[in-house]
Enzyme design. Structure first.
Site, short mmCIF file in Angstrom:
data_model
loop_
_atom_site.label_atom_id
_atom_site.label_comp_id
_atom_site.label_asym_id
_atom_site.label_seq_id
_atom_site.Cartn_x
_atom_site.Cartn_y
_atom_site.Cartn_z
N ASP A 49 0.82 -1.22 0.00
CA ASP A 49 0.00 0.00 0.00
C ASP A 49 0.85 1.25 0.00
O ASP A 49 2.01 1.22 0.40
CB ASP A 49 -0.76 0.07 1.34
CG ASP A 49 -1.98 -0.80 1.35
OD1 ASP A 49 -2.30 -1.36 0.31
OD2 ASP A 49 -2.58 -0.88 2.42
N MET B 166 -9.63 7.62 8.63
CA MET B 166 -10.00 8.32 7.39
C MET B 166 -10.99 9.45 7.68
O MET B 166 -11.93 9.67 6.92
CB MET B 166 -10.61 7.33 6.37
CG MET B 166 -9.59 6.31 5.89
SD MET B 166 -10.31 5.06 4.81
CE MET B 166 -10.69 3.76 5.97
N LYS C 84 -3.28 2.80 -2.54
CA LYS C 84 -4.52 3.56 -2.67
C LYS C 84 -4.49 4.64 -1.61
O LYS C 84 -4.40 4.36 -0.44
CB LYS C 84 -5.74 2.67 -2.42
CG LYS C 84 -6.01 1.71 -3.54
CD LYS C 84 -7.31 0.97 -3.30
CE LYS C 84 -7.18 0.03 -2.11
NZ LYS C 84 -8.41 -0.64 -1.74
N1 SAH Z 1 -5.31 -0.91 8.42
C1 SAH Z 1 -4.93 0.42 8.88
C2 SAH Z 1 -5.98 1.45 8.57
C3 SAH Z 1 -6.20 1.69 7.10
S1 SAH Z 1 -7.36 2.97 6.80
C4 SAH Z 1 -4.64 0.36 10.38
O1 SAH Z 1 -4.94 -0.66 11.04
O2 SAH Z 1 -4.09 1.32 10.91
C5 SAH Z 1 -6.30 4.36 6.56
C6 SAH Z 1 -6.45 5.32 7.72
O3 SAH Z 1 -5.73 4.84 8.84
C7 SAH Z 1 -5.87 6.70 7.46
O4 SAH Z 1 -6.78 7.52 6.75
C8 SAH Z 1 -5.69 7.19 8.88
O5 SAH Z 1 -6.91 7.58 9.45
C9 SAH Z 1 -5.24 5.92 9.59
N2 SAH Z 1 -3.77 5.81 9.67
C10 SAH Z 1 -2.99 4.88 9.11
N3 SAH Z 1 -1.70 5.07 9.44
C11 SAH Z 1 -1.66 6.17 10.22
C12 SAH Z 1 -0.63 6.89 10.88
N4 SAH Z 1 0.65 6.51 10.81
N5 SAH Z 1 -0.98 7.98 11.61
C13 SAH Z 1 -2.26 8.36 11.72
N6 SAH Z 1 -3.27 7.72 11.12
C14 SAH Z 1 -2.98 6.64 10.37
#
Ligand code: SAH
Length: 264
Positions: free
Chosen positions: A44, A180, A66
């Site tokens: 990703d 998100m 994405k």
């Molecule tokens: N599977 C991922 C989430 C994917 S959805 C997980 O478990 O973290 C993508 C969203 O995750 C982003 O829009 C944001 O809201 C959050 N996100 C992912 N990485 C992040 C990070 N390092 N800091 C803050 N938010 C994060």
């Protein structure tokens, strides 16, 4: 534990692997072993460069990232690529930001593999909410005050309103971890207050959690919309809302921290 680096993934097998929030030190040892024993990695946009650096040179890297507004490959194409690579006899890692089972479209990929008769497994990862809580030095749950932790996504399809159960979300005894949610922050704030949550409820926005570029914003629910628009940078951001968030500590590097307004 076996010392055979190739023992982790069988030929023609797929692993959905959690890459964690970005800091390569937050990758699990199992994830690292899988990356060391695969032929191809589909990753990703959210997978941090520090994690990608750990992948050995001979492994084929395919970016299927994405990010909102910049869909480089649609989900069906990704599903097909993974299955095709496995059926061709590769040991396949599908590397996903955070935990693959949290807002990671894992179901589509699991089903595509199963439908093709491809063995598929999951290696969990540290999710963004956990990394954000760590950056804020706080606990997501709080005895007596925050008995419930809700992971929710506030991502709406283009042109559509957010369809969330606001009445249930506006629970003063819960902590909300909103994925998100940066673009919808103003609506989240308005809806939660319309459904009874106090305007002074503590909130935080953590951008790039776990990374050296992490930025932490703390404030109150009635200011969440302003906070989100002030939060410059287009890094991934997580919103946290609830009484537990008011316990944010001071261990964080102050350079990345902005306090929008102290609570009353
Ligand atoms: N599977 C991922 C989430 C994917 S959805 C997980 O478990 O973290 C993508 C969203 O995750 C982003 O829009 C944001 O809201 C959050 N996100 C992912 N990485 C992040 C990070 N390092 N800091 C803050 N938010 C994060």
């Amino acid at each position: 534990m076996t010392t055979d680096r190739n023992a982790m993934i069988a030929t023609g097998e797929v692993w959905l692997v959690g890459a964690g929030p970005g800091d390569p030190d937050l990758l699990t040892r199992k994830a690292e072993r899988l990356l060391n024993s695969c032929d191809v990695v589909f990753h990703d946009a959210l997978v941090g460069p520090g994690v990608l650096d750990l992948i050995p040179a001979g492994v084929r890297l395919v970016h299927v990232g994405k990010r909102s507004g910049r869909h480089s490959k649609d989900q069906k194409t990704i599903d097909a690529l993974i299955v095709e690579a496995a059926l061709a006899g590769n040991r396949v890692v599908r590397l996903k930001g955070g935990d693959p089972a949290i807002f990671g479209r894992a179901t589509e990929e699991l089903e595509a593999c199963r439908a093709a008769g491809v063995t598929v497994r999951i290696c969990p990862g540290i999710t963004a909410a956990s990394a954000a809580a760590a950056d804020l030095s706080l606990s997501l749950t709080l005895r007596g005050l925050a008995r419930k932790l809700t992971f929710v996504t506030a991502h709406a399809r283009a042109g559509e309103a957010l369809d969330l159960d606001w009445q249930t979300l506006a629970d003063p005894q819960a902590t909300l971890a909103i994925y998100m949610g940066k673009a919808a922050a103003a609506e989240v704030s308005r809806q939660l207050m319309d459904h009874g949550l106090a305007g002074h409820t503590p909130v935080a926005i953590v951008e790039n959690a776990s990374l050296p570029t992490a930025r932490v914003f703390t404030g109150r629910l009635d200011l969440l919309g302003i906070m989100a628009t002030t939060a410059i940078g287009d890094g991934p951001a997580l919103l946290l809302i609830g009484e537990a968030v008011g316990m944010a500590g001071t261990a964080h590097n102050e350079t990345g921290k902005m306090d929008m307004l102290a609570r009353p």
